[in-house]
Design a protein around this motif. Structure first.
Motif, short mmCIF file in Angstrom:
data_model
loop_
_atom_site.label_atom_id
_atom_site.label_comp_id
_atom_site.label_asym_id
_atom_site.label_seq_id
_atom_site.Cartn_x
_atom_site.Cartn_y
_atom_site.Cartn_z
N ARG A 114 -20.41 21.64 -13.48
CA ARG A 114 -21.57 22.43 -13.11
C ARG A 114 -21.79 22.31 -11.60
NH1 ARG A 114 -25.38 20.64 -18.27
NH2 ARG A 114 -24.43 22.09 -19.77
N PHE A 115 -21.93 23.46 -10.98
CA PHE A 115 -22.10 23.51 -9.53
C PHE A 115 -23.55 23.87 -9.22
CE2 PHE A 115 -22.13 26.17 -5.65
CZ PHE A 115 -21.58 25.28 -4.73
N HIS A 116 -24.20 23.04 -8.40
CA HIS A 116 -25.61 23.25 -8.04
C HIS A 116 -25.68 23.51 -6.53
CE1 HIS A 116 -26.72 21.07 -11.87
NE2 HIS A 116 -25.57 20.48 -11.58
N SER A 117 -26.43 24.51 -6.14
CA SER A 117 -26.61 24.80 -4.71
C SER A 117 -28.04 25.26 -4.48
CB SER A 117 -25.63 25.88 -4.26
OG SER A 117 -25.80 26.17 -2.89
N PHE A 177 -24.27 26.73 -11.95
CA PHE A 177 -23.12 27.58 -12.18
C PHE A 177 -22.12 26.78 -13.02
CE2 PHE A 177 -18.86 28.96 -10.82
CZ PHE A 177 -18.95 30.34 -10.94
N ASN A 178 -21.79 27.30 -14.21
CA ASN A 178 -20.93 26.60 -15.17
C ASN A 178 -19.48 27.03 -15.04
OD1 ASN A 178 -21.72 24.62 -17.08
ND2 ASN A 178 -23.15 26.07 -18.01
N ALA A 194 -16.32 27.76 -5.61
CA ALA A 194 -16.25 26.58 -6.48
C ALA A 194 -15.37 26.87 -7.69
CB ALA A 194 -17.65 26.17 -6.93
N PHE A 195 -15.55 28.05 -8.29
CA PHE A 195 -14.74 28.43 -9.45
C PHE A 195 -13.26 28.51 -9.08
CE2 PHE A 195 -13.10 32.01 -12.20
CZ PHE A 195 -13.03 31.26 -13.38
N THR A 196 -12.97 29.11 -7.95
CA THR A 196 -11.57 29.23 -7.52
C THR A 196 -10.97 27.88 -7.19
OG1 THR A 196 -11.99 31.44 -6.66
CG2 THR A 196 -10.04 30.32 -5.85
N THR A 197 -11.77 26.99 -6.63
CA THR A 197 -11.28 25.64 -6.33
C THR A 197 -10.88 24.91 -7.61
OG1 THR A 197 -12.68 25.52 -4.36
CG2 THR A 197 -11.83 23.43 -5.22
N VAL A 198 -11.69 25.06 -8.67
CA VAL A 198 -11.35 24.45 -9.96
C VAL A 198 -10.06 25.07 -10.51
CG1 VAL A 198 -12.11 24.07 -12.34
CG2 VAL A 198 -13.75 23.89 -10.47
N LYS A 199 -9.89 26.38 -10.35
CA LYS A 199 -8.67 27.04 -10.81
C LYS A 199 -7.45 26.49 -10.07
CE LYS A 199 -8.89 31.51 -11.93
NZ LYS A 199 -9.15 32.97 -11.81
N LEU A 200 -7.60 26.28 -8.78
CA LEU A 200 -6.49 25.71 -8.00
C LEU A 200 -6.14 24.31 -8.48
CD1 LEU A 200 -7.54 26.89 -4.42
CD2 LEU A 200 -5.50 27.61 -5.66
N ILE A 201 -7.17 23.53 -8.81
CA ILE A 201 -6.94 22.17 -9.29
C ILE A 201 -6.20 22.17 -10.63
CG2 ILE A 201 -8.15 20.14 -10.23
CD1 ILE A 201 -10.30 20.60 -8.06
#
Length: 355
Positions: A311-314, A297-298, A271-278
């Motif tokens: 914020r990512f919830h799983s 996860f913030n 999720a963090f890497t996907t935001v970085k790609l965006i």
């Protein structure tokens, strides 16, 4: 069958399940709103009672006339039996019911489903007797890319009994292995720890030694997996930050998190890497940080908790994200890569911070 469209259609069904699950209270509603659309995606004519047969009679011993919810009949032969339950029901307690049906027909496959979870059975252990363990289990709301080709084998255009059966054995034991590893990563057994201790420690392997090494083995394996995931994600980003630097940094973070019983999962890193790609064309990527806690996860700008972006919830119920926009909007997602669907909103949040 075009595989990318098939994949997208399956994910749409997953979204439909998440949208409707709280509004569905009966088995019949589950069948019509969730289960039948799934088999329609598999290419079967759900409105043709000769091919997709409802209330199929499956005589069970002396109990004649017992019916299974659906049978898929191809070339006049029952090929797949389907037992449906309400989305509010767990499937484990119903396995024996499908087991009884299986042995009374020529069907080679049985599917047990509640519209969200699908368990695929065959007769690997003993001919004409359904296995007690499914060779494939999917959660349609959290479908994995590796499962798409296996589900595609059940599409009407691809359906080949020998082809499915040949891969079912490998799938069954592969899934059992992954389930075993998942459990061991969370709560390593004494035998599991003893195996590793035997390869890294020359002293006595008594109970005290095993207890000492149990948290070390747990920490080491989780850290190893995180580092391997981080290596792949760093390569995908193709940034100037070296993989080794990223590994070292995340190893330190993992050590602190493990001590606090907070483990950053591969999904959270994805999720963090996907935001970085965006955001790679919006800000320097070294301004993006993450902080993990037990609830979510913030993803932060400038490592400032007041500048959280997402914020990512799983958890066991699935994945979702919450965006730091005016409405604090939440979206359910099937996988972290689905965060790309909200690129414009994420860019807008960061733009507001920059202004």
């Amino acid at each position: 069958m075009e595989i990318e469209k098939f994949k997208e259609d399956l994910k749409l069904i997953g979204k439909r399940v998440n949208q409707l699950k709280d509004s569905i209270g009966t088995e019949e509603a589950t069948k019509t709103s969730l289960i039948m659309p799934f088999f329609q995606i598999l290419g079967f004519d759900i409105f043709n009672p000769v091919e997709f047969v409802p209330e199929f009679t499956a005589d069970v011993g002396i109990k004649k006339g017992e019916k299974v919810d659906y049978a898929i009949v191809l070339d006049g032969v029952p090929s797949i039996l389907i037992e449906a339950k309400s989305i509010n029901e767990q499937l484990t307690k119903h396995d024996s019911q499908l087991f009884r049906y299986f042995g009374t027909t020529t069907s080679k496959f049985g599917i047990l489903t509640n519209g969200r979870e699908y368990k695929f059975f065959t007769d690997l252990d003993e001919p004409n007797k359904m296995d007690t363990t499914p060779f494939l289990t999917i959660d349609i709301t959290k479908i994995k890319d590796s499962q798409i080709p296996e589900i595609a084998k059940f599409h009407k255009d691809n359906f080949d009994i020998d082809n499915i059966t040949s891969s079912a054995s490998e799938l069954k034991y592969l899934n059992s292995l992954k389930e075993f590893m998942t459990n061991q990563l969370q709560n390593p057994s004494e035998d599991f720890v003893r195996f590793f201790v035997g390869n890294i420690y020359d002293g006595m392997k008594n109970k005290q030694t095993i207890e000492k090494f149990t948290p070390i083995v747990k920490k080491g394996l989780n850290q190893f997996i995180t580092e391997r995931v981080n290596e792949k994600l760093s390569a995908a980003l193709n940034t100037s930050v070296s993989v080794k630097e990223d590994e070292a940094e995340n190893a330190e973070v993992m050590e602190v998190q493990l001590e606090n019983e907070i483990i950053t999962t591969p999904e959270e890193l994805e999720a963090f890497t996907t935001v970085k790609l965006i955001l790679r064309d919006t800000i320097p990527l070294d301004r993006l940080f993450y902080r993990d806690n037990k609830s979510y996860f913030n993803v932060l700008l400038d490592d400032n908790i007041r500048k959280w972006i997402l914020r990512f919830h799983s958890n066991a119920n699935g994945m979702k994200i919450t965006l730091n926009n005016d409405g604090k909007t939440s979206y359910e997602i099937a996988s972290p890569i689905d965060i790309t669907n909200y690129k414009d909103e994420i860019v807008a949040i960061v733009a507001d911070y920059l202004n």
